[in-house]
Scaffold this active site. Structure first.
Site, short mmCIF file in Angstrom:
data_model
loop_
_atom_site.label_atom_id
_atom_site.label_comp_id
_atom_site.label_asym_id
_atom_site.label_seq_id
_atom_site.Cartn_x
_atom_site.Cartn_y
_atom_site.Cartn_z
N THR A 28 0.82 -1.21 0.00
CA THR A 28 0.00 0.00 0.00
C THR A 28 0.86 1.26 0.00
O THR A 28 0.47 2.29 -0.56
CB THR A 28 -0.96 -0.03 1.22
OG1 THR A 28 -1.82 -1.14 1.06
CG2 THR A 28 -1.79 1.23 1.33
N SER A 66 1.64 -7.40 -1.17
CA SER A 66 2.36 -8.43 -0.41
C SER A 66 1.69 -9.80 -0.40
O SER A 66 2.37 -10.79 -0.16
CB SER A 66 2.71 -7.93 0.99
OG SER A 66 1.63 -7.98 1.87
N THR A 97 1.76 -4.70 4.03
CA THR A 97 1.65 -5.09 5.44
C THR A 97 1.10 -6.51 5.63
O THR A 97 1.30 -7.11 6.67
CB THR A 97 0.74 -4.10 6.20
OG1 THR A 97 -0.53 -4.07 5.55
CG2 THR A 97 1.34 -2.72 6.23
N ASP A 98 0.40 -7.04 4.61
CA ASP A 98 -0.28 -8.33 4.82
C ASP A 98 0.70 -9.46 5.14
O ASP A 98 0.41 -10.32 5.97
CB ASP A 98 -1.12 -8.70 3.59
CG ASP A 98 -2.33 -7.79 3.40
OD1 ASP A 98 -2.67 -7.05 4.35
OD2 ASP A 98 -2.95 -7.84 2.32
N1 LIG Z 1 -1.42 -2.16 3.90
C1 LIG Z 1 -0.98 -2.99 2.95
O1 LIG Z 1 0.14 -2.86 2.51
C2 LIG Z 1 -1.93 -4.08 2.51
C3 LIG Z 1 -1.71 -4.61 1.10
N2 LIG Z 1 -2.79 -5.51 0.77
C4 LIG Z 1 -0.39 -5.35 0.96
O2 LIG Z 1 -0.03 -6.10 1.85
O3 LIG Z 1 0.24 -5.24 -0.05
#
Ligand SMILES: NC(=O)C[C@H](N)C(=O)O
Length: 337
Positions: A28, A66, A97-98
Site C-alpha cells: 500500500t 504483499s 503489510t499483509d
Molecule cells: N497495507 C498494505 O500494505 C496491505 C496490502 N494488501 C499489501 O499487503 O500489499
C-alpha cells in the site's frame, strides 16, 4: 555511584555523511487507485522524505502487493540486502503489510549482516488524506541509521513502535496501528523537528543463520477447529515435506488427528504444532487423545512462541537446508531462531 548505576551517554543519530539504501517491494505504501481497475494497486515507489546530508540509493527488486510475495521473493531480497550491506550504514525495506511479518522473519533467519534492516509500510495509500507512508518511512530511516540499531537483526517499525521480527504480527486489518504481537514493542521512535528520540527496551539476542541456496521444500499449514476430523490432512501430508498445524490453545487437537500426526512423524515427516491462539507457548499439558502431551509423545514438534506462518518459514528453511526430523526438533526445542 557504581558503574552499573551511571547512565551511559546515549549516542545520537548523525545524518551527515551516512549511506541509506532503500529497497521498495510494493504494498500500500507504493499504491494508489488504479486508473483502469476496480481498486488500489501498487504503482510507484514512495519518495524518501528529506534526510539532510544522507546519501540515499533506491532499489526495487519487484513491486508487488504483499499477498503475491513468495519465499522466493524473500530469498531474492535477502541476497540483495547481503550485497548492499557492506556499503550501507542502514537499510530500509518498504513492503505491503499483509505478509510483512513473514518477510521480516525470513530475513531474521537468513541474514547474517549487522547492518540495521528496518521494514515498514503503510495502511493508507498515497491519495488518502491520512497517508501514513512518509512518517513510517522517515522513522525507519532514522532507526536504520542509528548506531544503537546495529546487530539487532531485521526490525519492523510502524506508527513509531519497533518490533522484533520473531514476535511482530499484523493485529488489525484497517487501523493505522496495525502491528503488535506478544510481548509487544522492543523500542520506540519519535521525532521532534530533525531530532529522533529512539529508545530500545530490550537487548539483541544471538541469532543463528539459516541461509539455504534455494527454498525448494514444501510446507503446508492446516488450521484446527472444533469438530475437525482430519479433513485435508492426508492430501497435505502427501504433497508436503513438512506440515504446520495451527492447533488449539497450548497445542491440542481433536482425537482423530493423533494417529495421523503419529503416522507422519513415524515416517520422518516433521509436523510442527503452533497455536491459533494469538499469544503464548505450545506446552505438553494435556493427556487426552490429541492433547499436547500425546502429540509430543507421538513425535510432533512444538513451535514454541512462533505463530503458524512463522513456524512454516523456519521449517521451510531447515528442510531446504536438508535437515532431518531430529535436527529440526532440536532447532525448535532449543529456541534456535
Ligand atoms: N497495507 C498494505 O500494505 C496491505 C496490502 N494488501 C499489501 O499487503 O500489499
Amino acid at each position: 555511584m557504581g558503574d552499573r548505576l551511571r547512565p551511559r551517554p546515549r549516542p545520537q543519530v548523525t545524518l551527515l555523511g551516512q549511506r541509506l539504501a532503500v529497497i521498495h517491494t510494493g504494498g500500500t505504501i507504493a499504491s494508489r487507485p488504479d486508473p483502469g481497475g476496480p481498486g488500489v494497486t501498487p504503482q510507484e515507489a514512495p519518495a524518501v522524505p528529506g534526510l539532510p546530508g544522507v546519501t540515499v540509493t533506491a532499489h526495487q527488486p519487484f513491486r508487488l502487493p504483499s499477498p503475491h510475495v513468495t519465499p522466493g521473493h524473500m530469498l531474492e531480497l535477502a541476497r540483495l540486502i547481503e550485497r548492499l550491506a557492506p556499503d550501507a550504514d542502514g537499510i530500509v525495506v518498504t513492503h505491503g503489510t499483509d505478509t510483512l511479518e513473514e518477510t521480516a522473519f525470513f530475513l531474521h533467519l537468513a541474514l547474517a549482516t549487522d547492518t540495521p534492516v528496518l521494514l515498514t509500510g503503510s495502511m493508507r495509500h498515497a491519495e488518502e488524506v491520512s497517508w501514513d507512508g512518509p512518517g513510517n518511512l522517515l522513522d525507519a530511516a532514522y532507526v536504520a541509521l542509528h548506531p544503537e540499531s546495529r546487530g539487532r537483526g531485521p526490525l519492523v517499525v510502524f506508527g513509531g513502535d519497533l518490533f522484533d521480527a520473531r514476535t511482530v504480527t499484523k493485529v488489525h486489518t484497517s487501523a493505522v496501528d496495525a502491528f503488535g504481537g506478544y510481548p509487544g514493542p522492543i523500542g520506540r521512535i519519535d521525532r521532534t523537528g530533525e531530532t529522533a528520540h529512539l529508545r530500545f527496551f530490550a537487548r539483541p539476542e544471538a541469532r543463528p543463520v539459516y541461509a539455504p541456496a534455494q527454498v525448494d521444500a514444501r510446507v503446508e499449514i492446516l488450521y484446527a477447529y472444533a469438530g475437525w476430523q482430519g479433513e485435508g490432512y492426508a492430501e497435505a501430508a502427501a504433497r508436503a515435506d513438512g506440515l504446520v498445524i495451527a492447533a488449539l490453545g497450548t497445542g491440542n487437537l481433536p482425537a482423530e488427528l493423533l494417529p495421523l500426526v503419529a503416522a507422519s512423524a513415524g515416517a520422518g515427516q516433521p509436523v510442527v504444532i503452533a497455536t491459533r491462539t494469538h499469544a503464548g507457548p505450545i506446552l505438553p499439558v494435556y493427556g487426552y487423545p490429541g492433547g499436547g502431551a500425546t502429540l509430543v509423545a507421538a513425535g510432533a514438534i512444538p513451535a514454541s512462541f512462533l505463530n503458524a506462518h512463522k513456524a512454516r518459514l523456519l521449517l521451510l528453511l531447515l528442510l531446504s537446508l536438508g535437515q532431518g526430523l531430529e535436527e529440526i526438533r532440536g532447532v525448535f526445542g532449543e529456541g534456535g531462531f
